[in-house]
Design an enzyme around this catalytic site. Sequence first.
Site, PDB file in Angstrom:
ATOM      1  N   GLU A 100       0.925  -1.268  59.304  1.00 23.55           N
ATOM      2  CA  GLU A 100       1.701  -0.627  60.426  1.00 23.55           C
ATOM      3  C   GLU A 100       1.029  -0.221  61.726  1.00 23.55           C
ATOM      4  O   GLU A 100       1.331   0.079  62.680  1.00 23.55           O
ATOM      5  CB  GLU A 100       2.824   0.281  59.610  1.00 23.55           C
ATOM      6  CG  GLU A 100       1.902   1.681  59.200  1.00 23.55           C
ATOM      7  CD  GLU A 100       1.236   1.520  57.790  1.00 23.55           C
ATOM      8  OE1 GLU A 100       1.123   2.584  57.255  1.00 23.55           O
ATOM      9  OE2 GLU A 100       0.965   0.451  57.300  1.00 23.55           O
TER      10      GLU A 100
ATOM     11  N   HIS B  19      -3.291  -0.543  55.642  1.00 27.12           N
ATOM     12  CA  HIS B  19      -2.026  -0.268  56.605  1.00 27.12           C
ATOM     13  C   HIS B  19      -1.693  -0.913  57.754  1.00 27.12           C
ATOM     14  O   HIS B  19      -2.107  -0.537  58.894  1.00 27.12           O
ATOM     15  CB  HIS B  19      -2.525   1.312  56.969  1.00 27.12           C
ATOM     16  CG  HIS B  19      -2.385   2.300  56.085  1.00 27.12           C
ATOM     17  ND1 HIS B  19      -1.221   2.937  55.533  1.00 27.12           N
ATOM     18  CD2 HIS B  19      -3.149   2.998  55.297  1.00 27.12           C
ATOM     19  CE1 HIS B  19      -1.446   4.060  54.717  1.00 27.12           C
ATOM     20  NE2 HIS B  19      -2.662   3.980  54.427  1.00 27.12           N
TER      21      HIS B  19
ATOM     22  N   CYS C  86      -0.899  -0.048  51.007  1.00 29.34           N
ATOM     23  CA  CYS C  86      -1.749   0.950  50.609  1.00 29.34           C
ATOM     24  C   CYS C  86      -1.395   1.476  49.009  1.00 29.34           C
ATOM     25  O   CYS C  86      -1.530   0.468  48.240  1.00 29.34           O
ATOM     26  CB  CYS C  86      -1.854   2.349  51.316  1.00 29.34           C
ATOM     27  SG  CYS C  86      -3.199   3.410  51.074  1.00 29.34           S
TER      28      CYS C  86
END
Length: 532
Positions: free
Chosen positions: A512, A510, A384
């Site tokens: 994750e 993102h 990001c």
Amino acid sequence: MKLIVVTGWVISGLWKWITAASIWRLMKSCWYSLTMMKLDPYLQIDAGTMSPFEHGETFVTKDWFETDLDLGHYERFIDEELTKNSSVTTGQIYLSVIQKEREWKFLGETVQVIPHVTNEIKDKIREASEWKDITIIEVWWTVWDIEWPHFLEALRQLRWELWRENVLFVHVVPVLRVSTSGEMKTKALQHSVSKLRELWIHANVLVCRTDSALTPEIKKKIAMFSDLDENRIIENWDQKSIYSVPLNFMEQGLHDIITQRFFGKTIECNLGDRKSKVEWLLNPVSTINIALAGKYTKLDDSYLSVVEALKHAWASHQTKINIHWLNTEQCEDQNREVFVQNFIKEKDIRGILVPGWFGNRGIEGMINVANYVRIHNIPYLGLCLWLQIATISFARNVCWLSKANSTEFDQNTPDPVIDFLEDQRNISKKWGTMRLGNYEAYLKNNSIVSKLYKSDFVVERHRHRYEVNPNYHDVLQNNGLFISGSSKDWSLAEFIEISDHPFYVGTQAHPEFKSTLQKPHPLFCGFVKECL
């Protein structure tokens, strides 16, 4: 419509979400379709404006909704994507009721908590539960808190409306151990069950949080004072990994209790694939040190999804990852290069991963770290904001744009390599101004990211306001910063990399948020592999 309601009492921090998510994992393995919901007491509409120090990281669903970190926990356990329907706050409920009252939807009735607020909660639950076999609902915090009566009353009414056999209350409670004598004490648990009954709710299953297995005597005592069969006292003792909890519940037959109540039969539960992944996590064959650079390093929950994504890669490579926190504010003084160099050398750091955040605190330190790892060929994965930081660092140190910056940090910079793509500078509100949720990205052939994804097209989740300025795409690429993934019209940079570096990759997304133990994210796996 069948509901499993997970409540807790005595103390917070019992990790009810693990119980709720583990139950999903069990029932999914029994081939039922499910959804999950979390009922939150706060008056915000969503978690987007909450500080990481207040409430941990902000998680983003695929449909652009900002929620708290527990929905991330759910998704990591269940291997499915949830939506905004899974997060309900008191703020949402009251806003909706007040809007309906202003629009004369109640035809002049006196608007009250019962029935109007409770009806709104029930409608939210019905909407989320449509076309699902089972809905699992976690009631956040502890039962007797002043914030909770409206949620618990709505759930009590649903139990009556849906018939008792279609609603199962799972109550999570601690069995406390007295440190001086080593005895397990159940009195707090007994009071918890009694207080729940005062709200006309009878727990059907107790999940007992302990530091070790219960003795037969203690278990019998708990069953007697809770008015439950002993097989409905489920032990949730401390595990080496939270991912072991569903396996523990399966061994105690929690899935049999649920299927017998709801469907009048038991179904075999198969968690064999999960068991092997947990074994890899608990029994690594090697160890590696990785630095996590950020400014919220004093609170692990600020970067929880990133830490868990690293664990998933850890299991995939059977390599234990020791995480060392690097506070980027310490990298801003004149001795910054020496500081970073000493940190990497002392900790034997093999790679640096940088999660995203907002604000200008620690920014110059981030830029310095990005430049250091580029020069010294240290594997680097930036998420990001860190795609933007890497771009600023590259522009300053390679493209000779010494004052390059983002207009987020310097509105008067002569080289705004990071900027808004539309005029939002006069917007004063802090919500509804970001690129949120799922967005497509098209990857360049033979790029690092296309090889890792094994595809030229991906969908990742976003949460940011600023973009790499298209006016600088050419100068960046001509000097070696490869924009390896973009939006369909190539105006938005989604991935960057440096081709002559072992691993220097940044993403505007993102990733994750989409990593699970069963499906570790390819970017994290590729990063760890290069660190090895």
